[in-house]
Design a protein around this motif. Structure first.
Motif, PDB file in Angstrom:
ATOM      1  N   SER A  11     -89.623 -33.877 -70.054  1.00  0.00           N
ATOM      2  CA  SER A  11     -88.499 -34.291 -70.877  1.00  0.00           C
ATOM      3  C   SER A  11     -87.502 -33.149 -71.019  1.00  0.00           C
ATOM      4  N   THR A  12     -86.228 -33.488 -70.919  1.00  0.00           N
ATOM      5  CA  THR A  12     -85.204 -32.445 -71.018  1.00  0.00           C
ATOM      6  C   THR A  12     -85.172 -31.851 -72.411  1.00  0.00           C
ATOM      7  N   THR A  13     -85.667 -32.609 -73.395  1.00  0.00           N
ATOM      8  CA  THR A  13     -85.640 -32.082 -74.769  1.00  0.00           C
ATOM      9  C   THR A  13     -86.820 -31.163 -75.052  1.00  0.00           C
ATOM     10  N   LYS A  14     -87.862 -31.234 -74.221  1.00  0.00           N
ATOM     11  CA  LYS A  14     -89.053 -30.432 -74.473  1.00  0.00           C
ATOM     12  C   LYS A  14     -88.747 -28.944 -74.472  1.00  0.00           C
ATOM     13  N   ASP A  22     -90.317 -17.993 -71.993  1.00  0.00           N
ATOM     14  CA  ASP A  22     -91.351 -18.723 -72.720  1.00  0.00           C
ATOM     15  C   ASP A  22     -91.640 -20.069 -72.055  1.00  0.00           C
ATOM     16  N   ARG A  23     -90.616 -20.703 -71.512  1.00  0.00           N
ATOM     17  CA  ARG A  23     -90.819 -21.962 -70.795  1.00  0.00           C
ATOM     18  C   ARG A  23     -91.760 -21.740 -69.609  1.00  0.00           C
ATOM     19  N   ARG A  24     -91.469 -20.691 -68.858  1.00  0.00           N
ATOM     20  CA  ARG A  24     -92.292 -20.407 -67.680  1.00  0.00           C
ATOM     21  C   ARG A  24     -93.727 -20.080 -68.071  1.00  0.00           C
ATOM     22  N   ALA A  25     -93.892 -19.311 -69.131  1.00  0.00           N
ATOM     23  CA  ALA A  25     -95.233 -18.959 -69.582  1.00  0.00           C
ATOM     24  C   ALA A  25     -96.007 -20.189 -70.024  1.00  0.00           C
ATOM     25  N   GLU A  26     -95.336 -21.101 -70.714  1.00  0.00           N
ATOM     26  CA  GLU A  26     -95.993 -22.330 -71.167  1.00  0.00           C
ATOM     27  C   GLU A  26     -96.367 -23.219 -69.987  1.00  0.00           C
ATOM     28  N   ARG A  27     -95.454 -23.330 -69.015  1.00  0.00           N
ATOM     29  CA  ARG A  27     -95.761 -24.149 -67.847  1.00  0.00           C
ATOM     30  C   ARG A  27     -96.908 -23.542 -67.045  1.00  0.00           C
ATOM     31  N   ALA A  29     -99.362 -21.665 -68.196  1.00  0.00           N
ATOM     32  CA  ALA A  29    -100.599 -21.892 -68.942  1.00  0.00           C
ATOM     33  C   ALA A  29    -101.082 -23.334 -68.781  1.00  0.00           C
ATOM     34  N   SER A  30    -100.153 -24.269 -68.761  1.00  0.00           N
ATOM     35  CA  SER A  30    -100.518 -25.681 -68.584  1.00  0.00           C
ATOM     36  C   SER A  30    -101.130 -25.920 -67.210  1.00  0.00           C
ATOM     37  N   LEU A  31    -100.568 -25.281 -66.191  1.00  0.00           N
ATOM     38  CA  LEU A  31    -101.102 -25.412 -64.835  1.00  0.00           C
ATOM     39  C   LEU A  31    -102.506 -24.813 -64.726  1.00  0.00           C
ATOM     40  N   VAL A  32    -102.713 -23.672 -65.352  1.00  0.00           N
ATOM     41  CA  VAL A  32    -104.025 -23.031 -65.316  1.00  0.00           C
ATOM     42  C   VAL A  32    -105.058 -23.896 -66.038  1.00  0.00           C
ATOM     43  N   ASP A  33    -104.694 -24.422 -67.204  1.00  0.00           N
ATOM     44  CA  ASP A  33    -105.618 -25.291 -67.938  1.00  0.00           C
ATOM     45  C   ASP A  33    -105.954 -26.547 -67.135  1.00  0.00           C
ATOM     46  N   ALA A  34    -104.939 -27.120 -66.494  1.00  0.00           N
ATOM     47  CA  ALA A  34    -105.160 -28.317 -65.691  1.00  0.00           C
ATOM     48  C   ALA A  34    -106.074 -28.014 -64.511  1.00  0.00           C
ATOM     49  N   ALA A  35    -105.856 -26.884 -63.866  1.00  0.00           N
ATOM     50  CA  ALA A  35    -106.687 -26.493 -62.725  1.00  0.00           C
ATOM     51  C   ALA A  35    -108.127 -26.238 -63.157  1.00  0.00           C
ATOM     52  N   PHE A  36    -108.304 -25.664 -64.320  1.00  0.00           N
ATOM     53  CA  PHE A  36    -109.657 -25.433 -64.845  1.00  0.00           C
ATOM     54  C   PHE A  36    -110.387 -26.764 -65.019  1.00  0.00           C
ATOM     55  N   ARG A  37    -109.704 -27.742 -65.581  1.00  0.00           N
ATOM     56  CA  ARG A  37    -110.332 -29.043 -65.790  1.00  0.00           C
ATOM     57  C   ARG A  37    -110.672 -29.709 -64.460  1.00  0.00           C
ATOM     58  N   ASN A  59     -93.406 -31.608 -62.734  1.00  0.00           N
ATOM     59  CA  ASN A  59     -92.935 -31.808 -61.369  1.00  0.00           C
ATOM     60  C   ASN A  59     -93.531 -30.711 -60.492  1.00  0.00           C
ATOM     61  N   THR A  60     -93.840 -31.035 -59.245  1.00  0.00           N
ATOM     62  CA  THR A  60     -94.471 -30.047 -58.366  1.00  0.00           C
ATOM     63  C   THR A  60     -93.621 -28.793 -58.175  1.00  0.00           C
ATOM     64  N   ARG A  61     -92.324 -28.915 -58.362  1.00  0.00           N
ATOM     65  CA  ARG A  61     -91.483 -27.724 -58.167  1.00  0.00           C
ATOM     66  C   ARG A  61     -91.820 -26.640 -59.176  1.00  0.00           C
ATOM     67  N   TYR A  62     -92.353 -27.037 -60.330  1.00  0.00           N
ATOM     68  CA  TYR A  62     -92.719 -26.038 -61.330  1.00  0.00           C
ATOM     69  C   TYR A  62     -93.993 -25.297 -60.945  1.00  0.00           C
TER      70      TYR A  62
END
Length: 206
Positions: A11-14, A22-27, A29-37, A59-62
């Motif tokens: 979402s563009t508002t996120k 901070d956006r990059r760090a959050e993204r 962290a989300s990728l690492v958590d997803a990969a762990f699962r 999106n995969t570009r991230y």
């Protein structure tokens, strides 16, 4: 009902008002958590750029904003879980007293408990780390750090120990600890953690 897109755009508002770093760090962290699962539940076959991106709704570009490929991501997963294990060991030993027996027992128990409390941790740290090339390299580096930590601890508690004897003991301990964790996770040692740790202490401090 149409299927959801495989790589939904966030979402563009996120990210509104959130600094880029901070956006990059959050993204990331989300990728690492997803990969762990994904890796923890399904192994290497479950891990791909598309599956990880889909898992965390990016999106995969991230993905390529933080990682060059899935090997790079898997290395980050190992680093995170390894750091969490290190923190668990440190916390356990900090409250165990200042004798070699008490601190060694606390350290062994922490490794086994942390790894089996969430089987996905054990898979990353020990089980698949024997076969996956990325995890094998990371595991070797971690064992080097553990060996150095064991040496430091031994010299702190027993100054004047012969250096060669200390290095032999540290090498044997780190190798045995990895095998003990492997056998514990495989269920070959039963399910009584205290009993396993008691036997381990008998052999380590014999």
């Amino acid at each position: 009902m149409s299927a959801a897109p495989s790589n939904p755009a966030p979402s563009t508002t996120k990210w509104a008002g959130v600094p880029l770093i901070d956006r990059r760090a959050e993204r990331r962290a989300s990728l690492v958590d997803a990969a762990f699962r994904l890796f923890g539940d399904g192994g290497e076959a479950a891990l791909s750029v598309r599956s990880v991106s889909r898992e965390c709704g990016l999106n995969t570009r991230y993905f390529y904003e933080s990682f060059k490929d899935t090997d790079d991501l898997l290395g980050a997963v190992y680093d995170l879980v390894s750091a969490e294990l290190g923190e668990a060991i440190e916390n356990a030993m900090a409250t165990a007293g200042d004798t070699l027996r008490a601190r060694t027992r606390a350290g062994i128990a922490a490794v086994l408990d942390f790894s089996s409390a969430d089987p996905r941790r054990g898979r990353v740290l020990f089980t698949d780390a024997r076969a996956n090339p990325v995890l094998t390299v990371r595991r070797a580096a971690t064992q080097d750090l553990l060996r150095e930590a064991v040496l430091t601890e031994g010299w702190r508690l027993h100054p004047g120990t012969d250096p060669v004897a200390a290095m032999v003991g540290a090498a044997m301990y780190t190798g045995a600890m990895a095998e003990l964790a492997q056998q514990w996770l495989a269920g070959h040692l039963g399910d009584d953690l205290d009993t396993v740790v008691d036997y381990a202490i008998q052999f380590v401090l014999r």
